[in-house]
Scaffold this motif. Sequence first.
Motif, short mmCIF file in Angstrom:
data_model
loop_
_atom_site.label_atom_id
_atom_site.label_comp_id
_atom_site.label_asym_id
_atom_site.label_seq_id
_atom_site.Cartn_x
_atom_site.Cartn_y
_atom_site.Cartn_z
N THR A 89 0.82 -1.23 0.00
CA THR A 89 0.00 0.00 0.00
C THR A 89 0.85 1.27 0.00
N ASP A 90 2.17 1.11 -0.14
CA ASP A 90 3.08 2.26 -0.13
C ASP A 90 3.48 2.62 -1.56
N PRO A 91 3.06 3.80 -2.07
CA PRO A 91 3.37 4.17 -3.46
C PRO A 91 4.87 4.23 -3.77
N GLU A 92 5.68 4.39 -2.72
CA GLU A 92 7.14 4.48 -2.92
C GLU A 92 7.80 3.10 -3.02
N SER A 93 7.06 2.08 -2.64
CA SER A 93 7.65 0.74 -2.57
C SER A 93 7.62 0.03 -3.93
N PRO A 94 8.64 -0.78 -4.22
CA PRO A 94 8.60 -1.58 -5.46
C PRO A 94 7.48 -2.63 -5.45
N ASN A 95 6.98 -2.96 -4.25
CA ASN A 95 5.89 -3.95 -4.12
C ASN A 95 4.50 -3.32 -4.23
N TYR A 96 4.46 -2.02 -4.46
CA TYR A 96 3.18 -1.30 -4.45
C TYR A 96 2.16 -1.93 -5.41
N ASP A 97 0.95 -2.10 -4.91
CA ASP A 97 -0.13 -2.68 -5.70
C ASP A 97 -1.34 -1.74 -5.59
N ALA A 98 -1.63 -1.06 -6.68
CA ALA A 98 -2.69 -0.03 -6.66
C ALA A 98 -4.05 -0.62 -6.29
N LEU A 99 -4.34 -1.84 -6.78
CA LEU A 99 -5.64 -2.46 -6.49
C LEU A 99 -5.78 -2.77 -4.99
N ALA A 113 -4.03 -1.36 -2.59
CA ALA A 113 -4.03 -0.07 -1.87
C ALA A 113 -5.43 0.53 -1.87
N GLY A 114 -6.15 0.37 -2.97
CA GLY A 114 -7.52 0.89 -3.07
C GLY A 114 -8.48 0.20 -2.12
N LYS A 115 -8.14 -1.03 -1.72
CA LYS A 115 -9.02 -1.79 -0.81
C LYS A 115 -8.52 -1.76 0.64
N SER A 116 -7.44 -1.02 0.89
CA SER A 116 -6.78 -1.10 2.20
C SER A 116 -7.63 -0.54 3.35
N ALA A 117 -8.63 0.31 3.03
CA ALA A 117 -9.52 0.81 4.10
C ALA A 117 -10.30 -0.34 4.72
N ALA A 156 -4.98 -5.46 8.62
CA ALA A 156 -4.92 -6.46 9.70
C ALA A 156 -5.84 -6.14 10.89
N PRO A 157 -5.83 -4.91 11.46
CA PRO A 157 -6.71 -4.66 12.61
C PRO A 157 -8.20 -4.85 12.27
N GLY A 158 -8.62 -4.32 11.11
CA GLY A 158 -10.02 -4.44 10.69
C GLY A 158 -10.41 -5.88 10.46
#
Length: 411
Positions: free
Chosen positions: A129-139, A141-145, A149-151
Motif C-alpha cells: 500500500t506504499d506508493p514508494e515501494s517496489p511492491n506497491y499494488d494499486a488495487l 491499496a484501493g481496498k486497504s480501508a 490487519a486490525p479491521g
Amino acid sequence: MGTHSHHHDYNFSEQFTFTAKARGLSLVALAVGIVAVAIGLLSSEHIIVERTYANLLLMGYYFTCVCAAGGFFLALQFVTQAGWSSGLIRIPQAMASVLPIASVILLIITATGLFSHNLYHHWYAEGLTDPESPNYDALVAGKSAFLNAPGFLLRQVVFMGSYSICSWLLAKYSYNEDLQGGLNSYKKSFKLSALFLVIFGFTTPIWSFDTVMSLEAHWFSTMFGWYNFAAMWVSGLCVITLILILLKKSGYLAWVNENHLHDLGKLIFGFSIFWTYVWFAQFMLIWYANIPEETVYFYKRWEPEYKLWFWVNLFINFVVPILALMDRDAKRKMNILMIVCIVLLLGHWLDYYIMIMPGTVEVHRGFGWIEIGTALGFVGLFSFLVLNKLSRHALAPAKHPFLEESLHHQI
C-alpha cells in the motif's frame, strides 16, 4: 387424540451414551490430524508449510461453518415457530454449543496465517500500500480501508463472537426449559433468534469475503457470500441428518420417524439446487462479461490440476442430490439419505478446496497426506466435542411447547 397421548409411549429421559469405542475412534482421528499438522508446520520446505496452513484454513472454516449452521437451524425453527423439528432439536443444539470452540480455533488459524504470511499475503505484505515501494499494488491499496490487519481481525472476533454467543444461549435456554418448564425459555429463544438471524444474515457474506475471498485480493464477487452461505447450510443439514440417522441406527430417538427424515431430505435437496443456482450465476456472469480482473479467478481453476475437480465439484453437489433425492421414497429411506449426506459432505470439502487452494498454494497441488490428515483431525475433533455434548442431556426436549406436534408429524 388426547393432547399427551403419545408421551407415555416414549422414554423422553433417554440419554445418548458416548461409548468408549466411539470416543476412542474420534480421539485417534484427532491424534492423526495433530501429527499431520505438526509435521507439515515443522517442515523445512516452505511449500509444505503453506499447504498445511491452507488445509488448516479449509477445515477450520468448514468446522466453524457446520457449527454455525447448527445455530442457524435453531434460530430458524424458533422464528418460524416450527414444531416438526422439536424432537430432533438436540442434535443442532450440540453443534451450536461447540461453535465457540470452533470459532477460537479458526481465529487462531487466520491470525497466525496472516502474520506468518502463509495466508492473506496477497493483501498483507510489506509495501503493497506504499506508493514508494517496489511492491506497491494499486488495487490492494484501493481496498486497504477494508483489507487491513486490525479491521480483518476485529471483524473475525465480532462476527464469530456474536454467532457463538447467540448459538450458545439458544442451546442453554432449551436445556433450562427442561428444568423449569413453562414458556419463559421459549419466549427468550424466539426473541434471541430474531436478533441472531438479522446479525447472521447481514454478516455471513462479509465473514466469507474476509476469510476466503480475500485470499485472492484482486478478485471479488458480490455473490460469493451467498455461495458460501449455501455451502454452509447444505453441509450443516447433512451433518444434522447424518447424526440423526446414526443415532436411529443405534436405537435412539424412537419418536423421530421417516416424516422427519423426509423434511430434512427436502431441505438438503432444495438447498443443493440453491447452491447450484448461485454457483452457476456467479460463473455465468463472470464468463459472459469476460472482464480480466474477474475471469482470473476461473482461469486459475481451469488449470490442468484443478479443471477435473472443478467439474466433479458441480457433479457431486448438484447432480448427485438431484438424482438420489428427487423421488419421495428416497428421502424417507435412512440408507439412501445417509449415503447422500456423506457424499455431499465430501463434495463440499472439495468445494472449499477449490475456493481456497489456488489462491494460497502455488505448486505441488493435489491430494496427499496433509489433506487427509488435517481432514481426519477435524472430523475427530468435531465428533468428540459434539457427541460429548450430546451425551450430557436427555435426547428429547421433554418440555418443548411443540413436542407433541413433532410426535404427530406426518407428510
